[in-house]
Scaffold this motif. Structure first.
Motif, mmCIF file in Angstrom:
data_model
loop_
_atom_site.group_PDB
_atom_site.id
_atom_site.type_symbol
_atom_site.label_atom_id
_atom_site.label_comp_id
_atom_site.label_asym_id
_atom_site.label_seq_id
_atom_site.Cartn_x
_atom_site.Cartn_y
_atom_site.Cartn_z
ATOM 1 N N TYR A 182 -7.903 -37.634 -26.296
ATOM 2 C CA TYR A 182 -8.055 -36.138 -26.284
ATOM 3 C C TYR A 182 -7.439 -35.664 -24.629
ATOM 4 C CZ TYR A 182 -10.086 -31.524 -25.812
ATOM 5 O OH TYR A 182 -10.306 -30.174 -25.669
ATOM 6 N N ASN A 183 -7.802 -36.454 -23.892
ATOM 7 C CA ASN A 183 -7.639 -36.027 -22.407
ATOM 8 C C ASN A 183 -6.233 -36.301 -22.089
ATOM 9 O OD1 ASN A 183 -10.082 -35.130 -21.073
ATOM 10 N ND2 ASN A 183 -10.900 -37.136 -21.492
ATOM 11 N N ILE A 184 -5.535 -37.222 -22.535
ATOM 12 C CA ILE A 184 -4.001 -37.350 -22.534
ATOM 13 C C ILE A 184 -3.056 -36.149 -23.096
ATOM 14 C CG2 ILE A 184 -1.883 -38.655 -23.056
ATOM 15 C CD1 ILE A 184 -3.532 -41.187 -22.796
ATOM 16 N N SER A 185 -3.589 -35.737 -24.108
ATOM 17 C CA SER A 185 -3.336 -34.564 -25.069
ATOM 18 C C SER A 185 -3.446 -33.375 -24.065
ATOM 19 C CB SER A 185 -4.066 -34.308 -26.325
ATOM 20 O OG SER A 185 -3.472 -33.273 -26.792
ATOM 21 N N SER A 186 -4.673 -33.110 -23.750
ATOM 22 C CA SER A 186 -4.923 -32.003 -22.755
ATOM 23 C C SER A 186 -4.049 -31.816 -21.319
ATOM 24 C CB SER A 186 -6.420 -32.002 -22.244
ATOM 25 O OG SER A 186 -7.410 -31.688 -23.477
ATOM 26 N N ALA A 187 -3.918 -32.962 -20.915
ATOM 27 C CA ALA A 187 -2.936 -33.217 -19.698
ATOM 28 C C ALA A 187 -1.705 -32.667 -19.902
ATOM 29 C CB ALA A 187 -3.118 -34.479 -18.976
ATOM 30 N N GLY A 224 -1.899 -29.262 -22.670
ATOM 31 C CA GLY A 224 -2.779 -28.122 -22.282
ATOM 32 C C GLY A 224 -2.557 -27.658 -20.784
ATOM 33 N N GLY A 225 -2.755 -28.463 -19.960
ATOM 34 C CA GLY A 225 -2.958 -28.107 -18.546
ATOM 35 C C GLY A 225 -1.409 -27.726 -18.302
ATOM 36 N N THR A 226 -0.469 -28.138 -18.653
ATOM 37 C CA THR A 226 0.827 -27.783 -18.255
ATOM 38 C C THR A 226 1.408 -26.383 -19.140
ATOM 39 O OG1 THR A 226 1.934 -29.147 -20.049
ATOM 40 C CG2 THR A 226 1.428 -30.333 -17.881
ATOM 41 N N ALA A 227 0.817 -26.001 -20.055
ATOM 42 C CA ALA A 227 1.236 -24.832 -20.900
ATOM 43 C C ALA A 227 1.245 -23.514 -19.946
ATOM 44 C CB ALA A 227 0.148 -24.769 -21.884
ATOM 45 N N PRO A 228 0.231 -23.055 -18.929
ATOM 46 C CA PRO A 228 0.568 -21.882 -18.271
ATOM 47 C C PRO A 228 1.744 -22.096 -17.221
ATOM 48 C CG PRO A 228 -1.820 -22.343 -18.167
ATOM 49 C CD PRO A 228 -1.054 -23.486 -18.876
ATOM 50 N N PHE A 252 -5.525 -35.899 -14.006
ATOM 51 C CA PHE A 252 -6.646 -36.525 -13.702
ATOM 52 C C PHE A 252 -7.909 -36.862 -14.698
ATOM 53 C CE2 PHE A 252 -4.322 -36.235 -9.758
ATOM 54 C CZ PHE A 252 -4.560 -37.412 -9.093
ATOM 55 N N ARG A 253 -7.484 -35.939 -15.778
ATOM 56 C CA ARG A 253 -8.325 -36.026 -16.938
ATOM 57 C C ARG A 253 -8.494 -37.149 -17.665
ATOM 58 N NH1 ARG A 253 -9.242 -30.437 -20.444
ATOM 59 N NH2 ARG A 253 -9.720 -28.996 -18.647
ATOM 60 N N PRO A 254 -7.419 -37.965 -18.017
ATOM 61 C CA PRO A 254 -7.516 -39.178 -18.556
ATOM 62 C C PRO A 254 -8.168 -40.353 -17.743
ATOM 63 C CG PRO A 254 -5.286 -38.277 -18.915
ATOM 64 C CD PRO A 254 -5.898 -37.595 -17.751
ATOM 65 N N LEU A 255 -8.188 -40.147 -16.335
ATOM 66 C CA LEU A 255 -8.660 -41.342 -15.638
ATOM 67 C C LEU A 255 -10.150 -40.764 -15.499
ATOM 68 C CD1 LEU A 255 -8.647 -43.245 -13.318
ATOM 69 C CD2 LEU A 255 -8.371 -41.667 -11.573
ATOM 70 N N LEU A 289 -4.457 -37.638 -29.925
ATOM 71 C CA LEU A 289 -3.885 -37.207 -28.964
ATOM 72 C C LEU A 289 -3.036 -36.028 -29.610
ATOM 73 C CD1 LEU A 289 -1.427 -39.129 -26.741
ATOM 74 C CD2 LEU A 289 -0.399 -37.226 -27.869
ATOM 75 N N LEU A 290 -2.596 -36.208 -30.787
ATOM 76 C CA LEU A 290 -1.797 -35.478 -31.423
ATOM 77 C C LEU A 290 -2.541 -33.794 -32.104
ATOM 78 C CD1 LEU A 290 0.749 -37.786 -32.997
ATOM 79 C CD2 LEU A 290 1.161 -36.408 -30.939
ATOM 80 N N ILE A 291 -3.615 -34.233 -32.729
ATOM 81 C CA ILE A 291 -4.369 -33.204 -33.380
ATOM 82 C C ILE A 291 -4.488 -32.206 -32.437
ATOM 83 C CG2 ILE A 291 -6.102 -32.509 -34.936
ATOM 84 C CD1 ILE A 291 -6.338 -35.298 -36.147
ATOM 85 N N PRO A 292 -5.068 -32.196 -31.242
ATOM 86 C CA PRO A 292 -5.488 -31.140 -30.300
ATOM 87 C C PRO A 292 -4.152 -30.392 -29.773
ATOM 88 C CG PRO A 292 -6.495 -33.232 -29.802
ATOM 89 C CD PRO A 292 -5.467 -33.512 -30.435
ATOM 90 N N LEU A 293 -3.222 -30.564 -30.202
ATOM 91 C CA LEU A 293 -1.852 -30.011 -29.743
ATOM 92 C C LEU A 293 -2.217 -28.460 -29.735
ATOM 93 C CD1 LEU A 293 1.046 -31.908 -31.128
ATOM 94 C CD2 LEU A 293 0.327 -31.899 -28.723
#
Length: 436
Positions: A379-384, A387-391, A71-74, A251-255
């Protein structure tokens, strides 16, 4: 759609005003990121409270953690659109109000024992609201600070916000460690888990008060007075090949954030206690040591990027992480608290070269007309996704393979991906921000 040639206007904000604005922005970011981060620190206890009958309780908590990121991209789209249309300051007040309410509400939720399956459903709903608000916060706060920063010091000034974000994680870590140690497992499960979430109330009130007192950025105000605001910023961004390319880079640099922020810090306490058999307090203290290390290193990286460019600092951090990732996790996996703290702290210092610089690099990719919207979406698509799926991904992969080095492999892979992406950037560290 109005098309305007890109132009660069030097920022005339005096240093004293910039420092005041930066302090105000950092206080708000501290409150926002504390509210978001405390969920990860309390994952073990939340698993017992909201999923007591499941053998995969921790995994389910991280499912809830991951869902909110989608929901971050939204949040980035809606808050970014409004931020580019009506101003950054108004949206920053709104997002901190929303996340503070959502976080405090988690502290008031009835447990699974009281209302059954409705309890975890409400928990995930509050996480969704948190995710939406953080989606509006990340790009908005960094855009706000960068547009206020004096020329030649944008890297340093925006890095202060990252210090605030990691100090908020440190605060959450120490609170969780102190309460777990002081109250013990039974009282933590009974009522203690609520307290860190309820602290969002005074933090939120403080952040809202400070953000209401600050003015909008010179770049936005100037563009508004000239009649240069975009009617549909995101549509305009997608219509431009240059902006589309910049959004891909955003989207890609924040990986590397996936293995840094979300694994090394948010997931680490749970990883150490469940997989490496550290005590809960020891795991939190190792994380605290790494948070101190990164908070000290970040401003040096921000200032260094003002001198030699963003691209070189981030690329150097990515190379260093690819080299050091596995050896550092080997130190963490020894089971010795001192060696674990050393390994985590080395990774934290390396990661500072990414997290302390990434946001200003992304801000500089876009002009004022579309900056909040386009930067926020990428950035938020990258985080979603990463990032958020990483744990959740780490928990799943370790469960399937039994290999506790999965976070180390993830660190190396994401670092190499970031290195490949940042090599495509045109560095604008020594140029004024684009207005249109």
């Amino acid at each position: 759609m109005r098309t305007v040639a890109a132009k660069a206007v030097p920022n005339q904000v005096d240093a004293r005003t910039a420092r005041r604005i930066t302090l105000a922005g950092c206080v708000g970011i501290f409150a926002e990121l504390y509210d978001n981060g405390i969920f990860g620190f309390m994952a073990g206890t939340l698993a017992l409270v909201f999923f007591p009958d499941s053998q995969n309780a921790v995994l389910l908590v991280f499912v809830g953690y991951a869902i909110s990121f989608f929901f971050r991209p939204l949040g980035g789209i809606i808050c970014g659109h409004l931020g580019d249309r009506i101003g950054r300051q108004r949206m920053l007040v709104f997002v901190i109000m929303l996340i503070s309410v959502a976080t405090a509400a988690i502290g008031m939720l009835p447990t699974y024992a009281a209302i059954g399956v409705a309890a975890p459903c409400l928990l995930i709903l509050m996480r969704i609201l948190q995710g939406f608000s953080v989606g509006g916060e990340a790009a908005g706060a960094m855009t706000f600070l960068a547009e206020h920063a004096p020329e030649g010091k944008r890297g340093l000034y925006t890095s202060y916000a990252q210090i605030a974000s990691f100090l908020s994680l440190l605060t959450g870590t120490l609170i969780a460690a102190a309460m777990t140690s002081g109250l013990g497992p039974e009282r933590m499960e009974s009522f203690g888990w609520r307290i860190p979430f309820l602290l969002a109330i005074p933090l939120g009130i403080t952040g809202i008060y400070i953000r209401r007192k600050i003015t909008d950025t010179p770049n936005f105000t100037r563009l508004k007075e000239e009649g240069g605001l975009s009617k549909n910023p995101l549509k305009e961004a997608f219509a431009s090949a240059e902006h589309r390319r910049a959004m891909w880079l955003a989207l890609l640099i924040p990986l590397m954030n996936g293995s840094g922020y979300y694994v090394l810090f948010a997931y680490m306490p749970t990883f150490m206690s469940t997989e490496l058999k550290f005590s809960t307090v020891d795991g939190l203290l190792v994380t605290a040591a790494s948070l101190v290390a990164i908070s000290v290193a970040i401003p040096f990286m921000g200032a260094l990027s003002d001198r030699i460019g963003r691209k070189r600092v981030i690329a150097g951090a990515a190379v260093a992480m690819a080299i050091a990732g596995i050896p550092c996790y080997a130190l963490i996996s020894t089971g010795n608290v001192g060696l674990a703290a050393l390994g985590a702290s080395i990774m934290a210092v390396v990661f500072a070269g990414h997290t302390g610089v990434i946001h200003i690099l992304l801000v500089e990719l876009f002009p004022t007309r579309v900056r909040y919207s386009a930067y926020g979406l990428g950035y938020n698509i990258s985080s979603a996704v990463f990032g958020g799926t990483a744990p959740l991904l780490m928990t799943f992969l370790i469960g399937q393979t039994g290999n506790t080095y999965m976070p180390a492999f993830y660190a190396v892979v994401t670092a190499l991906c970031t290195l490949a992406a940042v090599s495509r950037v045109t560095d604008r560290a020594h140029l004024p921000l684009q207005d249109a």
